[in-house]
Scaffold this active site. Structure first.
Site, mmCIF file in Angstrom:
data_model
loop_
_atom_site.group_PDB
_atom_site.id
_atom_site.type_symbol
_atom_site.label_atom_id
_atom_site.label_comp_id
_atom_site.label_asym_id
_atom_site.label_seq_id
_atom_site.Cartn_x
_atom_site.Cartn_y
_atom_site.Cartn_z
ATOM 1 N N ASP A 182 0.838 -1.201 0.000
ATOM 2 C CA ASP A 182 0.000 0.000 0.000
ATOM 3 C C ASP A 182 0.874 1.254 0.000
ATOM 4 O OD1 ASP A 182 0.900 -0.120 2.608
ATOM 5 O OD2 ASP A 182 -1.089 -0.210 3.525
ATOM 6 N N SER A 183 2.191 1.069 0.041
ATOM 7 C CA SER A 183 3.129 2.179 -0.166
ATOM 8 C C SER A 183 2.989 2.757 -1.568
ATOM 9 C CB SER A 183 4.577 1.716 0.074
ATOM 10 O OG SER A 183 4.835 0.490 -0.589
ATOM 11 N N LYS A 203 -1.342 -9.408 2.823
ATOM 12 C CA LYS A 203 -0.652 -8.983 4.041
ATOM 13 C C LYS A 203 -1.557 -8.058 4.832
ATOM 14 C CE LYS A 203 2.995 -6.103 4.060
ATOM 15 N NZ LYS A 203 2.549 -4.990 4.953
ATOM 16 N N GLU A 241 8.476 -4.278 11.234
ATOM 17 C CA GLU A 241 8.943 -2.983 10.760
ATOM 18 C C GLU A 241 9.390 -2.084 11.907
ATOM 19 O OE1 GLU A 241 7.596 0.781 7.911
ATOM 20 O OE2 GLU A 241 6.320 -0.996 8.053
#
Length: 272
Positions: A52-53, A121, A190
């Site tokens: 979604d980046s 994800k 992350e």
């Protein structure tokens, strides 16, 4: 000690678990379009994340929140058409799974059917366990995501390192074990302390892929625009730039313009 790389004709969720058990590190990069995915796949990268980046690097939004399910499907379908070997994991976008397990399943089914992706994800732990269970029960592979979860940026209020405090670190470890128990095939960690990330990786049998989580995990992921140096504004400690593509592209584009204006392009060999 390095482990000899095994050649896989196609990477599957089982391949990744096997790689962890063999001590072979897993490579993962983002891609959002056919041409870039073709190059990434051809280079032998194990996992392509349609992240979604794309909201940031493709559409120019400040956060990942605005991207829609339809847009994620568009990007994922473009990537899937390009690949021969890599496993394609697609982010479920913000708002498509957090509050309603039935909506989460509908979102995941749309991604799998309409894009051809191989897995989804999802960001979060125990708070989204019902959504994860429902998706897994439908036979759709799920990769978890813990630590800094960009879809929750307004909750955190910052992109700083997560789980530095004991309470949050304890919760992260519990969530990792929960994701494994639920049936997730891998977890992205992350921006968490390297020591904690290594502990988590050793505590679960599924692969842990790090981004800003040190070297003690089972693999690494970066945003391709960052590692190729296309994006010059983003410079976190964990990012290694393998090219300065921004500079090289700028030079090429300037030379193209110069050649047109001088009459050098096209020359006699470049016309019919």
């Amino acid at each position: 000690m390095s482990v000899a790389k095994k050649e896989y004709k196609r990477i599957t969720t089982k391949s990744l678990v096997d790689m962890k058990s063999r001590g072979e590190k897993i490579s993962m990069l983002t891609a959002y379009d056919f041409t870039m995915a073709q190059i990434v796949d051809g280079a032998g990268i194990d996992v392509i994340l349609v992240g979604d980046s794309a909201s940031n690097v493709m559409a120019g939004h400040e956060t990942t929140l605005p991207i829609t399910l339809d847009q994620m499907i568009y990007h994922a379908a473009s990537v899937v058409r390009a690949i021969n070997r890599s496993l394609v994991v697609v982010d479920l976008p913000f708002g498509s799974y957090q509050s309603d397990a039935k909506e989460a399943l509908r979102s995941a089914i749309r991604i799998m059917k309409e894009s051809g992706g191989h897995a989804v994800k999802m960001e979060g732990g125990k708070e989204i366990k019902d959504s994860i269970k429902r998706i897994l029960n439908a036979g759709i592979p799920v990769m978890g995501h813990l630590g800094l979860t960009p879809q929750s940026i307004y909750k955190f209020g910052t992109y700083t390192v997560r789980a530095k405090e004991e309470t949050e670190a304890k919760q992260l470890k519990e969530d990792a074990l929960l994701l494994e128990k639920l049936g997730c095939f891998a977890i992205v960690l992350e921006k968490v302390p390297a020591k904690l990330a290594e502990e988590v990786a050793k505590s679960v049998s599924i692969p842990v892929i790090g981004i800003g989580a040190g070297s003690g995990v089972d693999g690494q992921v970066l945003v391709i625009h960052d590692m190729l140096g296309m994006n010059t504004e983003f410079s976190p400690r964990f990012l290694r730039r393998y090219m300065d593509l921004h500079t090289e592209m700028t030079k090429a584009l300037q030379q193209y313009s110069t050649d047109i204006k001088s009459g050098d392009f096209p020359n006699e060999n470049e016309q019919y």
